[in-house]
Design a protein around this motif. Structure first.
Motif, PDB file in Angstrom:
ATOM      1  N   UNK A  94     -17.652  14.952  17.738  1.00 49.34           N
ATOM      2  CA  UNK A  94     -18.087  13.949  18.704  1.00 49.34           C
ATOM      3  C   UNK A  94     -17.310  14.072  20.007  1.00 49.34           C
ATOM      4  N   UNK A  95     -16.003  14.323  19.915  1.00 47.05           N
ATOM      5  CA  UNK A  95     -15.188  14.453  21.124  1.00 47.05           C
ATOM      6  C   UNK A  95     -15.630  15.647  21.956  1.00 47.05           C
ATOM      7  N   UNK A  96     -16.004  16.730  21.273  1.00 47.10           N
ATOM      8  CA  UNK A  96     -16.504  17.888  22.001  1.00 47.10           C
ATOM      9  C   UNK A  96     -17.796  17.607  22.735  1.00 47.10           C
ATOM     10  N   UNK A  97     -18.599  16.678  22.214  1.00 46.87           N
ATOM     11  CA  UNK A  97     -19.822  16.282  22.897  1.00 46.87           C
ATOM     12  C   UNK A  97     -19.537  15.359  24.073  1.00 46.87           C
ATOM     13  N   UNK A  98     -18.533  14.484  23.923  1.00 49.18           N
ATOM     14  CA  UNK A  98     -18.207  13.500  24.955  1.00 49.18           C
ATOM     15  C   UNK A  98     -17.350  14.063  26.085  1.00 49.18           C
ATOM     16  N   UNK A  99     -16.644  15.145  25.824  1.00 45.44           N
ATOM     17  CA  UNK A  99     -15.603  15.625  26.737  1.00 45.44           C
ATOM     18  C   UNK A  99     -16.043  15.787  28.188  1.00 45.44           C
ATOM     19  N   UNK A 102     -13.355  23.480  19.439  1.00 44.18           N
ATOM     20  CA  UNK A 102     -13.366  22.429  18.422  1.00 44.18           C
ATOM     21  C   UNK A 102     -13.369  23.082  17.049  1.00 44.18           C
ATOM     22  N   UNK A 103     -12.362  22.787  16.245  1.00 46.00           N
ATOM     23  CA  UNK A 103     -12.301  23.258  14.865  1.00 46.00           C
ATOM     24  C   UNK A 103     -12.511  22.066  13.940  1.00 46.00           C
ATOM     25  N   UNK A 104     -13.480  22.157  13.053  1.00 44.58           N
ATOM     26  CA  UNK A 104     -13.807  21.045  12.160  1.00 44.58           C
ATOM     27  C   UNK A 104     -13.860  21.548  10.724  1.00 44.58           C
ATOM     28  N   UNK A 105     -12.976  21.009   9.884  1.00 41.74           N
ATOM     29  CA  UNK A 105     -12.895  21.409   8.493  1.00 41.74           C
ATOM     30  C   UNK A 105     -13.622  20.366   7.643  1.00 41.74           C
ATOM     31  N   UNK A 106     -14.670  20.791   6.954  1.00 42.32           N
ATOM     32  CA  UNK A 106     -15.468  19.898   6.110  1.00 42.32           C
ATOM     33  C   UNK A 106     -15.794  18.587   6.811  1.00 42.32           C
ATOM     34  N   UNK A 107     -16.383  18.646   8.000  1.00 46.30           N
ATOM     35  CA  UNK A 107     -16.627  17.411   8.750  1.00 46.30           C
ATOM     36  C   UNK A 107     -17.741  16.576   8.128  1.00 46.30           C
ATOM     37  N   UNK A 108     -17.595  15.269   8.209  1.00 40.50           N
ATOM     38  CA  UNK A 108     -18.670  14.375   7.792  1.00 40.50           C
ATOM     39  C   UNK A 108     -19.851  14.558   8.737  1.00 40.50           C
ATOM     40  N   UNK A 109     -21.034  14.732   8.198  1.00 42.40           N
ATOM     41  CA  UNK A 109     -22.239  14.897   9.007  1.00 42.40           C
ATOM     42  C   UNK A 109     -23.447  14.556   8.146  1.00 42.40           C
ATOM     43  N   UNK A 110     -24.619  14.538   8.750  1.00 40.14           N
ATOM     44  CA  UNK A 110     -25.860  14.305   8.018  1.00 40.14           C
ATOM     45  C   UNK A 110     -25.737  13.136   7.039  1.00 40.14           C
ATOM     46  N   UNK A 111     -25.205  12.034   7.542  1.00 41.31           N
ATOM     47  CA  UNK A 111     -24.938  10.866   6.709  1.00 41.31           C
ATOM     48  C   UNK A 111     -26.230  10.261   6.159  1.00 41.31           C
ATOM     49  N   UNK A 117     -25.937  15.345  17.683  1.00 38.17           N
ATOM     50  CA  UNK A 117     -27.040  14.667  18.354  1.00 38.17           C
ATOM     51  C   UNK A 117     -27.026  14.919  19.857  1.00 38.17           C
ATOM     52  N   UNK A 118     -25.976  15.575  20.335  1.00 38.90           N
ATOM     53  CA  UNK A 118     -25.846  15.944  21.742  1.00 38.90           C
ATOM     54  C   UNK A 118     -25.203  17.318  21.797  1.00 38.90           C
ATOM     55  N   UNK A 119     -25.316  17.967  22.942  1.00 42.71           N
ATOM     56  CA  UNK A 119     -24.828  19.335  23.071  1.00 42.71           C
ATOM     57  C   UNK A 119     -23.308  19.407  23.052  1.00 42.71           C
ATOM     58  N   UNK A 120     -22.743  20.303  22.268  1.00 42.30           N
ATOM     59  CA  UNK A 120     -21.298  20.548  22.334  1.00 42.30           C
ATOM     60  C   UNK A 120     -20.924  21.151  23.688  1.00 42.30           C
ATOM     61  N   UNK A 121     -19.670  20.984  24.068  1.00 42.50           N
ATOM     62  CA  UNK A 121     -19.216  21.500  25.362  1.00 42.50           C
ATOM     63  C   UNK A 121     -18.221  22.644  25.232  1.00 42.50           C
ATOM     64  N   UNK A 122     -17.944  23.085  24.004  1.00 43.77           N
ATOM     65  CA  UNK A 122     -16.988  24.173  23.780  1.00 43.77           C
ATOM     66  C   UNK A 122     -17.341  24.866  22.474  1.00 43.77           C
TER      67      UNK A 122
END
Length: 374
Positions: free
Chosen positions: A191-196, A208-217, A306-311
């Motif tokens: 989310x932070x990568x989308x907001x940055x 952005x490195x994400x290990x087992x991120x919560x998604x598709x809730x 839900x929004x474009x990543x920036x990195x």
């Protein structure tokens, strides 16, 4: 988040009293951010006692600083700023921790019991590379407000603002930073990568490195009732209530589950899981299932991509993850591939939710180093 969304291998009676978490904050800290204070303003600092794995690697400060809520309101949040003792590189990595709970005592910056072992291993590797590490508690953990658990935009803002706070404390720190996190923290990092681009000001996000991120809730949450990880779903309902005051979790929780919500204030992760793990689906939720409207709201606030990543993004996933199943992260990769930023997924054979962090400390740090060098 359980047996299907279960994080570590092992709120009273009314919503208002559950959500009114009493925050202690730091000695001398202002109780709330002044409206004129920009995000990242440091309100107070105190020397931090670090876990033994980190004491030889870093000096630590527990800080309170200004951030913003998902509605744009100015809030106070807390966390750690860890400065490496050797090879200081003047770059910052944000560590986003996995689930600890909802109450103030579940803030990792002042409770080493919820500074999880896998988090210590990941942070230690980052410090050995000479990077300053910020480790936000997330809003509502350690401050007098409800913790918007799994509300991705909430954790995201506190993560970005922790970098600003670190630069206020150390003017030698450059503007470059990377976001790194596990589970709830991996979700917040995405989310932070989308907001940055619209939020981090003069900072420069490198990856952005994400290990087992919560998604598709919306896929994951309906699978939880009747499984040992039901405490995660109860926390998620109260996280939603923190940003949607019109939503009352007690309207969907069954009577037996309602009787146990005080644990959300009195305990942290393991205590919450223990209270709910043995309930049947019909004992957890009225009718044994989440209403579709609630699932939709959880997805709106909790799903990254839900929004474009920036990195550029690195996803790390254990094939034997018992909390965030591999198929959830596979789907996330497909969703992120629809955007221009490159996405790399590394699947670790036979690793579970926490094991994927231990097994990827060097892999993630090497990827971060490459991003800083790019």
């Amino acid at each position: 988040m359980n047996a299907v969304l279960r994080h570590h291998a092992r709120r009273a009676a009314v919503v208002g009293s559950v959500l009114a978490v009493i925050g202690g904050g730091l000695p001398g800290a202002r109780p709330a951010a002044a409206v004129a204070d920009p995000p990242g303003t440091v309100l107070s600092t105190a020397a931090a006692t670090l876990p033994p794995e980190l004491t030889a690697l870093a000096t630590g400060k527990r800080v309170s600083y200004v951030s913003t809520s998902v509605t744009g309101a100015s809030i106070t949040t807390t966390g750690l700023v860890l400065s490496p003792k050797r090879k200081k590189a003047h770059k910052t990595v944000v560590w986003g921790h996995g689930t600890t709970g909802l109450a103030d005592q579940c803030a990792p910056s002042e409770n080493q019991g919820v500074f999880w072992p896998e988090a210590r291993a990941a942070v230690a590797e980052l410090l050995t590379r000479g990077w300053t590490v910020t480790a936000p508690d997330y809003p509502g953990l350690g401050t007098p407000q409800a913790h918007p658990y799994l509300i991705g935009g909430s954790a995201a803002r506190s993560m970005i603002d922790s970098v600003k706070a670190a630069r206020h404390l150390d003017t030698n720190l450059g503007p470059e930073y990377v976001l790194d996190g596990h589970s709830q923290g991996g979700q917040g990092a995405l989310f932070a990568g989308e907001l940055a681009p619209g939020y981090d000001g003069d900072l420069t996000l490198r990856g952005v490195a994400a290990i087992a991120p919560v998604s598709n809730v919306d896929v994951l949450a309906p699978l939880i009732p009747g499984t040992p990880g039901q405490g995660y779903l109860v926390m998620a309902l109260y996280g939603l209530a923190a940003v949607q005051p019109s939503f009352d979790p007690l309207t969907v929780l069954a009577p037996l589950a309602r009787q146990r919500v005080s644990v959300l204030q009195s305990g942290c992760l393991y205590e919450i899981l223990a209270q709910y793990q043995s309930l049947k689906a019909g004992q957890l939720l009225l009718g044994g299932a989440l209403p579709p409207a609630v699932v939709d709201q959880l997805a709106h606030y909790d799903n990254p991509a839900q929004a474009a990543p920036s990195a550029p993004i690195l996803l790390v996933q254990g094939s034997a993850d018992e909390a965030v199943p591999a198929f959830i992260t596979d789907a996330l990769e497909d969703q992120l591939d629809d955007y221009p930023q490159p996405v790399q997924l590394v699947t670790l054979a036979n690793e579970n939710h926490d094991g994927a962090v231990f097994a990827s400390t060097t892999l993630v740090a090497d990827w971060i180093a490459a991003r800083f060098a790019a």
